[in-house]
Design an enzyme around this catalytic site. Structure first.
Site, PDB file in Angstrom:
ATOM      1  N   THR A 161       0.852  -1.195   0.000  1.00 61.20           N
ATOM      2  CA  THR A 161       0.000   0.000   0.000  1.00 61.20           C
ATOM      3  C   THR A 161       0.885   1.241   0.000  1.00 61.20           C
ATOM      4  O   THR A 161       0.670   2.182  -0.772  1.00 61.20           O
ATOM      5  CB  THR A 161      -0.927  -0.017   1.241  1.00 61.20           C
ATOM      6  OG1 THR A 161      -1.759  -1.175   1.158  1.00 61.20           O
ATOM      7  CG2 THR A 161      -1.790   1.226   1.319  1.00 61.20           C
TER       8      THR A 161
ATOM      9  N   ASN B 273      -6.233  -8.927  -8.061  1.00 57.32           N
ATOM     10  CA  ASN B 273      -6.297  -9.707  -6.819  1.00 57.32           C
ATOM     11  C   ASN B 273      -7.606 -10.477  -6.670  1.00 57.32           C
ATOM     12  O   ASN B 273      -7.655 -11.503  -6.019  1.00 57.32           O
ATOM     13  CB  ASN B 273      -6.076  -8.802  -5.598  1.00 57.32           C
ATOM     14  CG  ASN B 273      -6.882  -7.541  -5.632  1.00 57.32           C
ATOM     15  OD1 ASN B 273      -6.778  -6.746  -6.571  1.00 57.32           O
ATOM     16  ND2 ASN B 273      -7.711  -7.340  -4.633  1.00 57.32           N
TER      17      ASN B 273
ATOM     18  N   GLN C 168       0.160  -9.303  -6.835  1.00 55.35           N
ATOM     19  CA  GLN C 168      -0.405 -10.646  -7.029  1.00 55.35           C
ATOM     20  C   GLN C 168       0.345 -11.439  -8.101  1.00 55.35           C
ATOM     21  O   GLN C 168       0.204 -12.659  -8.168  1.00 55.35           O
ATOM     22  CB  GLN C 168      -1.889 -10.559  -7.394  1.00 55.35           C
ATOM     23  CG  GLN C 168      -2.761  -9.985  -6.297  1.00 55.35           C
ATOM     24  CD  GLN C 168      -2.839 -10.874  -5.053  1.00 55.35           C
ATOM     25  OE1 GLN C 168      -2.508 -12.063  -5.086  1.00 55.35           O
ATOM     26  NE2 GLN C 168      -3.272 -10.304  -3.944  1.00 55.35           N
TER      27      GLN C 168
ATOM     28  N   SER D 101       4.731  -7.038  -2.338  1.00 60.15           N
ATOM     29  CA  SER D 101       4.393  -7.223  -0.924  1.00 60.15           C
ATOM     30  C   SER D 101       4.918  -8.581  -0.463  1.00 60.15           C
ATOM     31  O   SER D 101       4.678  -9.594  -1.128  1.00 60.15           O
ATOM     32  CB  SER D 101       2.874  -7.177  -0.749  1.00 60.15           C
ATOM     33  OG  SER D 101       2.541  -7.303   0.608  1.00 60.15           O
TER      34      SER D 101
ATOM     35  N   HIS E 141       4.074 -10.456   2.187  1.00 59.24           N
ATOM     36  CA  HIS E 141       3.185 -11.460   2.802  1.00 59.24           C
ATOM     37  C   HIS E 141       2.360 -12.261   1.808  1.00 59.24           C
ATOM     38  O   HIS E 141       1.757 -13.262   2.168  1.00 59.24           O
ATOM     39  CB  HIS E 141       2.303 -10.828   3.896  1.00 59.24           C
ATOM     40  CG  HIS E 141       1.204  -9.930   3.437  1.00 59.24           C
ATOM     41  ND1 HIS E 141      -0.099 -10.356   3.395  1.00 59.24           N
ATOM     42  CD2 HIS E 141       1.183  -8.645   3.036  1.00 59.24           C
ATOM     43  CE1 HIS E 141      -0.875  -9.340   2.995  1.00 59.24           C
ATOM     44  NE2 HIS E 141      -0.107  -8.301   2.766  1.00 59.24           N
TER      45      HIS E 141
ATOM     46  N   THR F 162      13.625   3.803  10.468  1.00 56.92           N
ATOM     47  CA  THR F 162      14.516   2.673  10.787  1.00 56.92           C
ATOM     48  C   THR F 162      13.996   1.415  10.107  1.00 56.92           C
ATOM     49  O   THR F 162      12.802   1.112  10.158  1.00 56.92           O
ATOM     50  CB  THR F 162      14.573   2.473  12.320  1.00 56.92           C
ATOM     51  OG1 THR F 162      15.030   3.696  12.889  1.00 56.92           O
ATOM     52  CG2 THR F 162      15.508   1.339  12.698  1.00 56.92           C
TER      53      THR F 162
ATOM     54  N   CYS G  56      -8.822  -6.177   2.308  1.00 60.40           N
ATOM     55  CA  CYS G  56      -8.746  -4.811   2.842  1.00 60.40           C
ATOM     56  C   CYS G  56     -10.118  -4.145   2.903  1.00 60.40           C
ATOM     57  O   CYS G  56     -10.300  -3.165   3.608  1.00 60.40           O
ATOM     58  CB  CYS G  56      -7.830  -3.942   1.981  1.00 60.40           C
ATOM     59  SG  CYS G  56      -6.241  -4.686   1.734  1.00 60.40           S
TER      60      CYS G  56
END
Ligand code: PLP
Length: 376
Positions: A70, A148, A176, A196, A198, A234, A322
């Site tokens: 995102t 997606n 995707q 992404s 995950h 960081t 989402c």
């Protein structure tokens, strides 16, 4: 539990967890520190950067780690607008992820003009429409690689060539597609690519924006000098290391991915299309990710179907995770079939490399039973 929602997220792979663990326990320093307990971590981040770059055949120096895809999507849109202040027009599609669409909505409130390209009944994009929408004022074209919800694949190489010919930067949300389709940024001139971790069996809360050398860029997060000044904050060292490990595994396994997963998806889809009266597929039959099936079951509201499937132990969704907490119909299916109730009466099943064959039979049985019960 029968998990068939891999497009929402995938389980953390054990190899990834093992790679991350030292950075959550003993090696907890700050990579920006001058002493070696911290600064040693820089080389771990760079190794992960090389692995992520390799998955999409980019240069490691082009990879900017972010806190999510995102953030990567938002950053790409912002970067093109900030670095080209004279241009105030964006082109995207009606079926993008909310990370693009809702940011476009916000940018519109700031005076940016947005064109949302429509798709046909199969979810495909017409290149002619893109060509007609490009103007001298266009700062960016943002189109996804694979959808997606339906898995439908956009003609990314053609879009990239068209944008290049018109001198307009191109952002592609490849969240995707990564790990499911080959991505070669040396062959396809994409200026910004979002990823992404995950979705690949990596950790949540880490993504990347691959920024082609020479593409207009401005950071969205201002702070320290991390990521060569391209993203302050960081670094999430464990997350980045996990992303690197997941990317490496995905690259290694990509050649066998479709052959393994498509027969499972096809069995699920074919059986449900045959056994549930009136069921129809959303999305093109072949120009589609091999793991995704979006199906409409006429007369059955998505919400009721998913609730009963959940009670039967089956995890599926009606679209993007989402937006699962809203009762809005799928904007993707609505864009494809605006005249029908298909967008309110659908479920998405998305499989992963860990999906056991038995799960397919159980999912089929659970959907058939649930639809029968709801129709009664
Ligand atoms: N883009 C697409 C196509 C997605 O499917 C997702 C996740 O659902 C995202 C962006 C957002 O990714 P993240 O969860 O890393 O913010």
């Amino acid at each position: 539990m029968i998990y068939s929602d891999y497009n929402a997220t995938a389980p953390l792979r054990p190899e990834v967890f093992a790679a991350m663990k030292p950075f959550l326990t003993e090696r907890w320093g700050n990579p920006s520190s001058s002493y070696s307990f911290g600064s040693q971590l820089k080389s771990e981040i760079e190794a992960a950067r090389r692995s992520v770059a390799k998955l999409v055949n980019a240069n490691a120096s082009e990879v900017v780690f972010t806190g999510s895809a995102t953030e990567a999507d938002n950053t790409a849109l912002n970067a093109a607008l900030i670095a080209q202040p004279e241009k105030r027009h964006l082109i995207t599609s009606a079926v993008e992820h909310s990370a693009v669409l809702n940011h476009c909505h916000f940018l519109e409130s700031q005076g940016v003009r947005v064109t949302r390209l429509s798709v046909d009944r199969d979810g495909l994009l017409e290149l002619g429409r893109l060509e007609a929408a490009l103007t001298d004022d266009t700062a960016l074209v943002s189109l996804m690689w694979a959808n997606n919800e339906t898995g439908v694949i956009f003609p990314v190489a053609e879009v990239a060539a068209l944008c290049r010919a018109r001198g307009v930067p191109f952002h592609c949300d490849a969240v995707q597609a990564a790990g499911k389709l080959p991505i070669d940024l040396k062959a396809v001139p994409i200026d910004y690519l979002s990823l992404s971790a995950h979705k690949l069996g990596g950790p949540k809360g880490v993504g990347a924006l691959v920024v082609r050398k020479g593409a207009p860029f401005a950071p969205s997060l201002h702070g320290g000098h991390q990521e060569k000044g391209r993203r302050g904050g960081t670094e999430n060292v464990a997350g980045i290391v996990g992303f690197g490990c997941a990317a490496e595994l995905a690259a290694k396994e990509l050649p066998g991915y479709a052959a393994h997963i498509q027969p499972l998806r096809d069995r699920l889809e074919t059986e449900l299309l045959q056994s549930v009266a009136g069921a129809e597929r959303n999305g093109h039959a072949t120009l589609r990710l091999p793991n995704t099936s979006s199906l409409t079951f006429p007369g059955i509201e998505s919400e009721a179907l998913l609730l009963l499937l959940d009670q039967a132990g089956v995890c599926a969704s009606a679209g993007s995770a989402c937006l699962a907490d809203s009762d809005e119909p799928s904007h993707v299916v609505r864009a494809m079939k605006p005249e029908s109730a298909a967008a309110r009466q659908m479920a998405r099943f998305s499989l992963g490399r860990e999906t056991p064959s038995d799960d397919i039979d159980q999912a089929i049985e659970a959907v058939e039973k649930t639809v029968r019960a709801l129709r009664r």
